[in-house]
Design a protein around this motif. Sequence first.
Motif, PDB file in Angstrom:
ATOM      1  N   ARG A   1      -6.382  -0.518 -10.398  1.00 52.72           N
ATOM      2  CA  ARG A   1      -5.958  -1.387  -9.317  1.00 52.72           C
ATOM      3  C   ARG A   1      -5.428  -0.696  -8.062  1.00 52.72           C
ATOM      4  O   ARG A   1      -5.301  -1.344  -7.019  1.00 52.72           O
ATOM      5  CB  ARG A   1      -4.889  -2.354  -9.853  1.00 52.72           C
ATOM      6  N   LEU A   2      -5.133   0.600  -8.125  1.00 47.99           N
ATOM      7  CA  LEU A   2      -4.693   1.266  -6.898  1.00 47.99           C
ATOM      8  C   LEU A   2      -5.833   1.301  -5.889  1.00 47.99           C
ATOM      9  O   LEU A   2      -7.001   1.445  -6.246  1.00 47.99           O
ATOM     10  CB  LEU A   2      -4.238   2.703  -7.171  1.00 47.99           C
ATOM     11  N   ARG A   3      -5.461   1.186  -4.631  1.00 46.59           N
ATOM     12  CA  ARG A   3      -6.478   1.299  -3.587  1.00 46.59           C
ATOM     13  C   ARG A   3      -7.002   2.731  -3.515  1.00 46.59           C
ATOM     14  O   ARG A   3      -6.294   3.681  -3.866  1.00 46.59           O
ATOM     15  CB  ARG A   3      -5.874   0.864  -2.244  1.00 46.59           C
TER      16      ARG A   3
ATOM     17  N   GLY B   1       0.572  -7.361  -1.339  1.00 43.07           N
ATOM     18  CA  GLY B   1      -0.833  -7.284  -0.964  1.00 43.07           C
ATOM     19  C   GLY B   1      -1.665  -6.224  -1.644  1.00 43.07           C
ATOM     20  O   GLY B   1      -2.892  -6.247  -1.562  1.00 43.07           O
ATOM     21  N   GLY B   2      -1.038  -5.299  -2.349  1.00 41.73           N
ATOM     22  CA  GLY B   2      -1.789  -4.238  -3.018  1.00 41.73           C
ATOM     23  C   GLY B   2      -0.879  -3.062  -3.275  1.00 41.73           C
ATOM     24  O   GLY B   2       0.293  -3.069  -2.895  1.00 41.73           O
ATOM     25  N   LEU B   3      -1.416  -2.036  -3.937  1.00 42.95           N
ATOM     26  CA  LEU B   3      -0.611  -0.859  -4.258  1.00 42.95           C
ATOM     27  C   LEU B   3      -1.390   0.419  -3.941  1.00 42.95           C
ATOM     28  O   LEU B   3      -2.590   0.505  -4.171  1.00 42.95           O
ATOM     29  CB  LEU B   3      -0.235  -0.863  -5.739  1.00 42.95           C
ATOM     30  N   ASP B   4      -0.665   1.392  -3.408  1.00 43.08           N
ATOM     31  CA  ASP B   4      -1.247   2.686  -3.060  1.00 43.08           C
ATOM     32  C   ASP B   4      -0.671   3.839  -3.862  1.00 43.08           C
ATOM     33  O   ASP B   4      -1.358   4.830  -4.106  1.00 43.08           O
ATOM     34  CB  ASP B   4      -1.021   2.976  -1.568  1.00 43.08           C
ATOM     35  N   VAL B   5       0.590   3.729  -4.250  1.00 40.94           N
ATOM     36  CA  VAL B   5       1.277   4.818  -4.948  1.00 40.94           C
ATOM     37  C   VAL B   5       1.994   4.251  -6.168  1.00 40.94           C
ATOM     38  O   VAL B   5       2.714   3.252  -6.073  1.00 40.94           O
ATOM     39  CB  VAL B   5       2.291   5.530  -4.022  1.00 40.94           C
ATOM     40  N   LEU B   6       1.791   4.897  -7.304  1.00 41.31           N
ATOM     41  CA  LEU B   6       2.507   4.571  -8.535  1.00 41.31           C
ATOM     42  C   LEU B   6       3.347   5.765  -8.928  1.00 41.31           C
ATOM     43  O   LEU B   6       2.822   6.867  -9.095  1.00 41.31           O
ATOM     44  CB  LEU B   6       1.517   4.242  -9.655  1.00 41.31           C
ATOM     45  N   VAL B   7       4.659   5.551  -9.087  1.00 40.21           N
ATOM     46  CA  VAL B   7       5.556   6.600  -9.557  1.00 40.21           C
ATOM     47  C   VAL B   7       6.102   6.180 -10.913  1.00 40.21           C
ATOM     48  O   VAL B   7       6.901   5.251 -11.013  1.00 40.21           O
ATOM     49  CB  VAL B   7       6.714   6.860  -8.573  1.00 40.21           C
TER      50      VAL B   7
ATOM     51  N   ALA C   1       0.935  -4.963 -16.555  1.00 36.64           N
ATOM     52  CA  ALA C   1       0.027  -5.869 -15.850  1.00 36.64           C
ATOM     53  C   ALA C   1       0.810  -6.914 -15.054  1.00 36.64           C
ATOM     54  O   ALA C   1       0.470  -7.217 -13.907  1.00 36.64           O
ATOM     55  CB  ALA C   1      -0.907  -6.559 -16.843  1.00 36.64           C
ATOM     56  N   ARG C   2       1.879  -7.419 -15.660  1.00 32.84           N
ATOM     57  CA  ARG C   2       2.716  -8.403 -14.963  1.00 32.84           C
ATOM     58  C   ARG C   2       3.397  -7.780 -13.744  1.00 32.84           C
ATOM     59  O   ARG C   2       3.495  -8.398 -12.672  1.00 32.84           O
ATOM     60  CB  ARG C   2       3.768  -8.952 -15.934  1.00 32.84           C
ATOM     61  N   LEU C   3       3.837  -6.549 -13.888  1.00 23.68           N
ATOM     62  CA  LEU C   3       4.478  -5.834 -12.787  1.00 23.68           C
ATOM     63  C   LEU C   3       3.509  -5.628 -11.625  1.00 23.68           C
ATOM     64  O   LEU C   3       3.842  -5.878 -10.456  1.00 23.68           O
ATOM     65  CB  LEU C   3       4.986  -4.482 -13.313  1.00 23.68           C
ATOM     66  N   PHE C   4       2.299  -5.207 -11.944  1.00 21.11           N
ATOM     67  CA  PHE C   4       1.287  -5.017 -10.894  1.00 21.11           C
ATOM     68  C   PHE C   4       0.907  -6.346 -10.250  1.00 21.11           C
ATOM     69  O   PHE C   4       0.734  -6.420  -9.034  1.00 21.11           O
ATOM     70  CB  PHE C   4       0.051  -4.328 -11.479  1.00 21.11           C
ATOM     71  N   ASP C   5       0.779  -7.401 -11.063  1.00 23.02           N
ATOM     72  CA  ASP C   5       0.463  -8.725 -10.512  1.00 23.02           C
ATOM     73  C   ASP C   5       1.507  -9.143  -9.482  1.00 23.02           C
ATOM     74  O   ASP C   5       1.172  -9.594  -8.377  1.00 23.02           O
ATOM     75  CB  ASP C   5       0.422  -9.776 -11.626  1.00 23.02           C
TER      76      ASP C   5
END
Length: 246
Positions: free
Chosen positions: A129-131, A83-89, A72-76
């Motif tokens: 949380r990914l777009r 501004g946001g995230l589209d891809v999580l690896v 959660a801290r990493l995503f924050d």
Amino acid sequence: MAMQNGKVALVTGASKGIGAEIARRLARDGFSVVVNYARGAEAAEQVVREIEAKRGEAIAVQADVGEPTAAARLFDTAEQALGGLDVLVNNAGIMKLAPLAEMDVADFDRQIAVNLGGVFHCMREGARRLRDGGRIISFSSSIVGLYQPTYSVYAASKAGVEAMTHVLAKELGPSGITVNVVAPGPVATELFLNGKSEALVETITKMIPLGRLGRPADIAGVVSFLAGPDGGWVNGQVLRANGGTV
């Protein structure tokens, strides 16, 4: 020179090896990249500098994904910075090998915490949380299928990642978010080579029909495909990038 595509990718365990190569490749593809690391800040900053030298955009963010609150801290941090995230690896992982009867409980706990728990925590944040239209790409291993001696706990952790991927792909379908796994075979990285004799590495190499160990760039290319426009119809799959080993 990288042309930004307006999208943001987070790569866990990206300070070295396959993760670093994935970060560099996605930056070349136009993504702004979050280079996550647990330890080795200087190595992560070096990856950022390499990306920036080619006019890409990247930041290094410390978080041990094996810790329950880290994702959660990493995503924050990523959202605040980019501004946001589209891809999580989900690349971060550790490997401790021993016959099951001799496996240390602490080594069991740590592998499950990082390899399975870390992916779970990051998948959960990504699912929330990914777009829309995003991609979740996690890492298994071709040892799931080979099931060689001494790999029991490592293989179990990676098999769990594959199971979660198949389920999450169905749950996130309505959001247009694809969820897939890349399962490399032997790749010439520190993680793979550590503790193996030259003779053992040669024996493993001879098992590969293509006659060589994989390179980090081989795996980064598969991730690039899944993260890019051509991978949009691939969902809930395990891509075994292993030179034909399995």
